[in-house]
Design a protein around this motif. Sequence first.
Motif, PDB file in Angstrom:
ATOM      1  N   VAL A  71       0.827  -1.206   0.000  1.00  0.00           N
ATOM      2  CA  VAL A  71       0.000   0.000   0.000  1.00  0.00           C
ATOM      3  C   VAL A  71       0.862   1.256   0.000  1.00  0.00           C
ATOM      4  CG1 VAL A  71      -1.694   1.303   1.328  1.00  0.00           C
ATOM      5  CG2 VAL A  71      -1.942  -1.167   1.082  1.00  0.00           C
ATOM      6  N   SER A  72       2.005   1.196   0.691  1.00  0.00           N
ATOM      7  CA  SER A  72       2.874   2.380   0.723  1.00  0.00           C
ATOM      8  C   SER A  72       3.406   2.696  -0.673  1.00  0.00           C
ATOM      9  CB  SER A  72       4.029   2.151   1.691  1.00  0.00           C
ATOM     10  OG  SER A  72       4.851   1.077   1.257  1.00  0.00           O
ATOM     11  N   ASP A  73       3.723   1.653  -1.466  1.00  0.00           N
ATOM     12  CA  ASP A  73       4.154   1.905  -2.842  1.00  0.00           C
ATOM     13  C   ASP A  73       3.054   2.576  -3.645  1.00  0.00           C
ATOM     14  OD1 ASP A  73       6.635   0.894  -2.408  1.00  0.00           O
ATOM     15  OD2 ASP A  73       6.166  -1.124  -3.117  1.00  0.00           O
ATOM     16  N   ALA A  74       1.808   2.092  -3.454  1.00  0.00           N
ATOM     17  CA  ALA A  74       0.685   2.683  -4.187  1.00  0.00           C
ATOM     18  C   ALA A  74       0.468   4.136  -3.767  1.00  0.00           C
ATOM     19  CB  ALA A  74      -0.577   1.864  -3.947  1.00  0.00           C
ATOM     20  N   PHE A  75       0.520   4.396  -2.478  1.00  0.00           N
ATOM     21  CA  PHE A  75       0.342   5.768  -2.001  1.00  0.00           C
ATOM     22  C   PHE A  75       1.479   6.665  -2.504  1.00  0.00           C
ATOM     23  CE2 PHE A  75      -2.682   4.270   1.288  1.00  0.00           C
ATOM     24  CZ  PHE A  75      -3.672   5.206   1.046  1.00  0.00           C
ATOM     25  N   ARG A  76       2.646   6.083  -2.574  1.00  0.00           N
ATOM     26  CA  ARG A  76       3.773   6.893  -3.033  1.00  0.00           C
ATOM     27  C   ARG A  76       3.573   7.302  -4.487  1.00  0.00           C
ATOM     28  NH1 ARG A  76       9.686   4.622  -2.056  1.00  0.00           N
ATOM     29  NH2 ARG A  76       8.800   2.880  -3.235  1.00  0.00           N
ATOM     30  N   LEU A  77       3.045   6.390  -5.289  1.00  0.00           N
ATOM     31  CA  LEU A  77       2.759   6.745  -6.677  1.00  0.00           C
ATOM     32  C   LEU A  77       1.673   7.809  -6.782  1.00  0.00           C
ATOM     33  CD1 LEU A  77       2.877   3.239  -8.396  1.00  0.00           C
ATOM     34  CD2 LEU A  77       4.420   5.147  -8.803  1.00  0.00           C
ATOM     35  N   LEU A  78       0.595   7.618  -5.961  1.00  0.00           N
ATOM     36  CA  LEU A  78      -0.482   8.604  -6.006  1.00  0.00           C
ATOM     37  C   LEU A  78      -0.027   9.960  -5.478  1.00  0.00           C
ATOM     38  CD1 LEU A  78      -3.544   6.468  -4.868  1.00  0.00           C
ATOM     39  CD2 LEU A  78      -2.966   7.222  -7.171  1.00  0.00           C
ATOM     40  N   HIS A  79       0.858   9.968  -4.518  1.00  0.00           N
ATOM     41  CA  HIS A  79       1.329  11.229  -3.942  1.00  0.00           C
ATOM     42  C   HIS A  79       2.304  11.953  -4.862  1.00  0.00           C
ATOM     43  CE1 HIS A  79       0.415   9.604   0.358  1.00  0.00           C
ATOM     44  NE2 HIS A  79      -0.662  10.083  -0.247  1.00  0.00           N
ATOM     45  N   SER A  80       2.851  11.216  -5.847  1.00  0.00           N
ATOM     46  CA  SER A  80       3.847  11.852  -6.702  1.00  0.00           C
ATOM     47  C   SER A  80       3.250  13.038  -7.484  1.00  0.00           C
ATOM     48  CB  SER A  80       4.436  10.821  -7.678  1.00  0.00           C
ATOM     49  OG  SER A  80       3.419  10.322  -8.544  1.00  0.00           O
ATOM     50  N   LYS A  81       1.990  12.919  -7.909  1.00  0.00           N
ATOM     51  CA  LYS A  81       1.352  14.035  -8.630  1.00  0.00           C
ATOM     52  C   LYS A  81       1.134  15.217  -7.706  1.00  0.00           C
ATOM     53  CE  LYS A  81      -2.244  15.057 -11.978  1.00  0.00           C
ATOM     54  NZ  LYS A  81      -2.430  16.415 -11.509  1.00  0.00           N
ATOM     55  N   THR A  82       0.733  14.927  -6.459  1.00  0.00           N
ATOM     56  CA  THR A  82       0.555  16.018  -5.500  1.00  0.00           C
ATOM     57  C   THR A  82       1.877  16.751  -5.271  1.00  0.00           C
ATOM     58  OG1 THR A  82      -1.205  14.789  -4.397  1.00  0.00           O
ATOM     59  CG2 THR A  82      -0.179  16.574  -3.149  1.00  0.00           C
ATOM     60  N   VAL A  83       2.940  15.972  -5.119  1.00  0.00           N
ATOM     61  CA  VAL A  83       4.257  16.584  -4.921  1.00  0.00           C
ATOM     62  C   VAL A  83       4.676  17.384  -6.145  1.00  0.00           C
ATOM     63  CG1 VAL A  83       6.702  16.082  -4.543  1.00  0.00           C
ATOM     64  CG2 VAL A  83       4.945  14.815  -3.276  1.00  0.00           C
ATOM     65  N   TYR A  84       4.403  16.841  -7.325  1.00  0.00           N
ATOM     66  CA  TYR A  84       4.817  17.551  -8.540  1.00  0.00           C
ATOM     67  C   TYR A  84       4.028  18.842  -8.723  1.00  0.00           C
ATOM     68  CZ  TYR A  84       5.994  18.451 -13.400  1.00  0.00           C
ATOM     69  OH  TYR A  84       6.441  19.028 -14.560  1.00  0.00           O
ATOM     70  N   ASP A  85       2.713  18.769  -8.460  1.00  0.00           N
ATOM     71  CA  ASP A  85       1.889  19.969  -8.631  1.00  0.00           C
ATOM     72  C   ASP A  85       2.237  21.053  -7.617  1.00  0.00           C
ATOM     73  OD1 ASP A  85       0.599  18.742 -10.710  1.00  0.00           O
ATOM     74  OD2 ASP A  85      -1.117  18.070  -9.509  1.00  0.00           O
ATOM     75  N   SER A  86       2.554  20.665  -6.386  1.00  0.00           N
ATOM     76  CA  SER A  86       2.800  21.647  -5.331  1.00  0.00           C
ATOM     77  C   SER A  86       4.245  22.114  -5.283  1.00  0.00           C
ATOM     78  CB  SER A  86       2.412  21.052  -3.969  1.00  0.00           C
ATOM     79  OG  SER A  86       1.044  20.695  -3.948  1.00  0.00           O
ATOM     80  N   LEU A  87       5.166  21.250  -5.672  1.00  0.00           N
ATOM     81  CA  LEU A  87       6.570  21.611  -5.562  1.00  0.00           C
ATOM     82  C   LEU A  87       7.313  21.500  -6.896  1.00  0.00           C
ATOM     83  CD1 LEU A  87       7.472  19.799  -2.203  1.00  0.00           C
ATOM     84  CD2 LEU A  87       6.880  22.196  -2.530  1.00  0.00           C
ATOM     85  N   GLY A  88       7.074  20.408  -7.605  1.00  0.00           N
ATOM     86  CA  GLY A  88       7.844  20.180  -8.827  1.00  0.00           C
ATOM     87  C   GLY A  88       7.554  21.189  -9.927  1.00  0.00           C
ATOM     88  N   GLU A  89       6.276  21.436 -10.214  1.00  0.00           N
ATOM     89  CA  GLU A  89       5.921  22.370 -11.273  1.00  0.00           C
ATOM     90  C   GLU A  89       6.359  23.800 -10.950  1.00  0.00           C
ATOM     91  OE1 GLU A  89       4.560  23.857 -14.843  1.00  0.00           O
ATOM     92  OE2 GLU A  89       5.038  21.810 -14.202  1.00  0.00           O
ATOM     93  N   PRO A  90       6.095  24.317  -9.706  1.00  0.00           N
ATOM     94  CA  PRO A  90       6.613  25.661  -9.390  1.00  0.00           C
ATOM     95  C   PRO A  90       8.130  25.737  -9.476  1.00  0.00           C
ATOM     96  CG  PRO A  90       4.926  25.018  -7.815  1.00  0.00           C
ATOM     97  CD  PRO A  90       5.228  23.813  -8.637  1.00  0.00           C
ATOM     98  N   ALA A  91       8.808  24.634  -9.086  1.00  0.00           N
ATOM     99  CA  ALA A  91      10.266  24.638  -9.185  1.00  0.00           C
ATOM    100  C   ALA A  91      10.714  24.660 -10.644  1.00  0.00           C
ATOM    101  CB  ALA A  91      10.830  23.410  -8.472  1.00  0.00           C
TER     102      ALA A  91
END
Length: 649
Positions: A34-54
Motif C-alpha cells: 500500500v505504501s508503494d501505491a500511495f507513493r505513486l499517487l502522492h507523486s502528482k501532488t508533490v509535482y503539482d505543489s513543488l515540482g511544477e513551481p520549481a
Amino acid sequence: MSTSRSIGFKITLLLVIPLTSLVALWIFSSSLTVSDAFRLLHSKTVYDSLGEPARVLSTEIEREWLVSAQYLATRSDADRADLAAQRAAVDRARDRMRELAAESDADELILAEARKPYQDMKSAADRLDTVRMEFDAGQLDLVNLGENYQPFPDAAQRFSVIAAMGSVATSGQQTRSLTSISGAQHVLAKERALVAGVLGQSRKFTEAEKLRFSEYVTTRRVLFAQGMNELDDELRAPIEVLAKSEAYRQLTNLEDRILQGEVTGQVSPVLWRSVVDRVDNAYTNAQSKAEAVQFARTESEAMGVFVRAGVAGLLGLGAVVASLIISLRMGRGLTRELVGLKEAATELSEVRLPLLVRRLRRGEKVGDVEAEAPPLEPTGSTAEVRDVAAAFSVVQHTAVDAAVDQARTRESVGQALRNLARRSQGLLQRQLRLLDAMQRRTTDATTMEDLFRLDHLTTRMRRQAEGLIVLAGGSPGRTWRRPVPVADMLQGAVAEVEDYTRVRIYPMPEARIGGGAVADIIHLFAELIENAVSFSPPHTEVSLRGESVARGYVVEVEDRGLGLSAEELATINHRLASPPELDLADTDRLGLVVVSRLASRHGVRVELRPSPFGGTTAIVLLPVTLLAASGDDQGQEPVRLGIPEGAGT
C-alpha cells in the motif's frame, strides 16, 4: 516453585504466538504494497505543489542567466532594463514556490531519494540574492556566471523528475529516459547563455569558453540520444517530433559551426537566440506531453497496485481470520475435552471412589463392579484424550476391585476374629459361672479371696474378648432386659478394671440406662477407667462423677496423671468423634478405638479435656435416648460387680 498454568492458558498461548506472527507478517506485507501505491499517487501532488513551481522558477532563472550574460557583453541600458524585469519575474516565481510549499503538506510526501535535491533547490533559491550582488559588483565573468546560476536548475531538474515519477520498478527505466531528455534541455540553457555572452561582445571564444561549450554540446547530445533510445514508442513520439524538427536541425548546425570556430560574422546573436528559443519551447512541449503520458501510467499503475494490494490484503485477512477462527475453535474444543476429562477424573477421585469405599467400610455388598464404577466417557474426538480416559477407567476398575477385595479380606478377618472372640467369651462365661458356684460352696476366707481374684481376672479377660468382638464389627453377647442405674453400671465397669481399688465413685443423681445398651456402656466406661488408671501414678485416685443435664446424663472420669498436650488431645478427640478403621499394626490405643465405636453405635459423645489436677478428664454425655423412664426398673436384674462390698466407694 513454578507457577501452575491451566491447559486452556497454555493452548491459547500456543495458538496466539504463531497467529500474532502471521498477523504481523500480513500487516507488514500489506503496508509495503500500500505504501508503494500511495507513493505513486502522492507523486502528482508533490509535482503539482513543488515540482511544477520549481520547474517554472528554474526556467525563469535560466532566462535571468541568459539576460545577465547579454548585459555582461553589451552593458547597454536596454539589456539592464531587461535584466531588472527578468529578476522581478524570478522573484515572483520564487515567492510562488515558497507559498505553495508553505500552504501544502507536499514536503512531507517527498520520497527519500528526492529530499536531497529538494534541500539543494531551496538552498540555491536562497543564495540567488547573493549571486546577484556578486554580479552587480563585477565579481562574475561569463564562465563562472553559469557556475553560480546553474545550481538551482540542476537541483530543480533532479527533484522534479524524481518527485513526479516516483521510483516504482515498472516505470523506472522510462523515468530515467525522461530525466536524460530533461537534462539535455537544461544543458541547452547553459549553451544558450554562454554563446549569447560571447556573441554579444562580437569576439571569439576563449580556450576555456570553447572547452566549456564543447562539454555542453557533447553532454546534451549524449543525454538526448540516450533518452530517445530507451523510451518506448508512446513516450518517444513527442520527442521524435522535436528531433525531426527544422529548429532542432538548425541548432545542431549552429553548434557544429561554433565548434569549428565559425562565429564572428557567421553566427549572429539574433539567429542564435531565435533558434535556441524555438528548440527550448519544443523541448518543453515534448516533455510536457511525455510527462502527461507517464503521469497517467503512474496513476494507473498505482491504482493497479491498490487493487492488487486490496485483493491480496483481503485474501490475507481472510486467511488470517480463518486461521484464527479454526485455531480458536480447535483450541477451545481441545480445552473442553481436557476440562471434561479433568472433571470426570476429579469426580472419580473425590466422589465416586470415596463413596464406594465408605459403602464397603459400612459392610455393604458390591456385586457388579461395572455398574458401580462405569468407564469415563469424555466428549470430543481427540484420540489421546480418549486414551487417557480409557486409562483412567482401567485405573478406576483396578482401584474398585482392590477396594472390594480389601473389604472382603477385612470382612473375613473380622469374621475370624469374631468367631475366636466369641469362643473365648463362651469359655470365659462358663468359667465365671463355675467360679460363682465355687464361691457359694466355700467357707474358707483364704480360698474365697483367691476365688475372687480369679473371678476378677476372668472378668477382665471377658472384657478383652468383648473388645475384640467390637473391633471386629460385632456386638457383645451380654444383654439386660431391664434398665440399670448409672451408679450400678459404673460399679460393673470398675469391676472390669485391674486396679479397681484406686477408683472412687462419688454420689450422683439417680438415672437408669436402657437394658439393650448396658453391656456396651459398661464396656465403654471400663475402657476409659482402665486408661485413666494406667496413665496415672499408683497412689492417685481416679474419680467418677455424674449429673443430669438438659441433653442427657454426663459422667466425668478424671485422673491425676501427667496429662496430654493440646495436639494429643485434639488427635484423640478426633478419633473418638470419628471411629477410625482398625489398623492391626497400631495396637497402642485399641481401647480408644473400642470406645469410639461403642460411642458411635449409641450416639454417646466422649471428649477428653485437661483436668484441674494436671491430668485428663474424660467427659461422657449419655444422650436422652439411652435413659430409661422412671418406673421401668421393676424386677431389674442386678449387675454382677465381682468386687468386695464397699470397694471403690
